[in-house]
Design an enzyme around this catalytic site. Structure first.
Site, PDB file in Angstrom:
ATOM      1  N   ASP A   8       0.841  -1.201   0.000  1.00  0.00           N
ATOM      2  CA  ASP A   8       0.000   0.000   0.000  1.00  0.00           C
ATOM      3  C   ASP A   8       0.878   1.253   0.000  1.00  0.00           C
ATOM      4  O   ASP A   8       0.681   2.175  -0.799  1.00  0.00           O
ATOM      5  CB  ASP A   8      -0.932  -0.041   1.206  1.00  0.00           C
ATOM      6  CG  ASP A   8      -1.814   1.181   1.329  1.00  0.00           C
ATOM      7  OD1 ASP A   8      -2.404   1.608   0.322  1.00  0.00           O
ATOM      8  OD2 ASP A   8      -1.919   1.714   2.457  1.00  0.00           O
ATOM      9  N   GLU A  37      -1.931  -5.393  -3.374  1.00  0.00           N
ATOM     10  CA  GLU A  37      -0.972  -4.678  -2.530  1.00  0.00           C
ATOM     11  C   GLU A  37       0.118  -5.624  -2.040  1.00  0.00           C
ATOM     12  O   GLU A  37       1.300  -5.255  -2.010  1.00  0.00           O
ATOM     13  CB  GLU A  37      -1.686  -4.042  -1.335  1.00  0.00           C
ATOM     14  CG  GLU A  37      -2.561  -2.875  -1.710  1.00  0.00           C
ATOM     15  CD  GLU A  37      -3.431  -2.385  -0.557  1.00  0.00           C
ATOM     16  OE1 GLU A  37      -3.890  -1.227  -0.637  1.00  0.00           O
ATOM     17  OE2 GLU A  37      -3.664  -3.154   0.413  1.00  0.00           O
TER      18      GLU A  37
END
Length: 148
Positions: free
Chosen positions: A51, A122
């Protein structure tokens, strides 16, 4: 190691030097627990790292393209990097087919949930970062036409 990882790497446009990182990125916490593995065998930490790294790569791209305004950078990044966009990237390469799901997750087809596939994407980016730095993540995002 999953024999389909060659296919996944082709879809990502990136070859992992350390395939164990890719394996970890493709293992859900529930599956790791069911196999008697610890947290260090699941994707959770890699998703958190991914992320952050995606944000960095996108911001570098925007700044290299001449964007300098803090407000414009923040808004553009927010519009580019969100769960919907990351989920679409994951769906574009059928990422759910490569993930080791927990039994309950598999039965419920949890990957149909909005956030789950985005987290898997992610995790892939987090693993790529550990394997090859920001350049590896940039390569994946470019290959997946993220910046178009």
């Amino acid at each position: 190691m999953n024999p389909l990882y060659n296919e996944l790497e082709d879809s990502l446009g990136y070859r992992f030097g350390d395939r164990a990182l890719l394996g970890r990125a493709m293992t859900r916490f529930a599956a790791a627990k069911e196999e008697g593995q610890g947290d260090d065998h699941s994707m959770d930490a890699l998703a958190t790292l991914g992320d952050a790294v995606i944000d960095v790569v996108v911001l570098e791209h925007l700044i290299a393209g001449g964007m300098e305004s803090k407000g414009e950078l923040s808004l553009t990044k927010m519009n580019m990097v969100n769960m919907t966009v990351l989920r679409r990237l994951a769906e574009s390469i059928s990422l759910d087919q490569y993930v080791t799901w927990g039994k309950g997750e598999s039965g419920q087809e949890i990957w149909r949930s909005g956030r789950v596939l985005a987290e898997c994407m992610e995790a892939v980016c987090g693993a790529a970062y550990l394997d090859g730095g920001t350049e590896a993540v940039r390569k994946i995002l470019i290959h997946l036409a993220f910046f178009l």
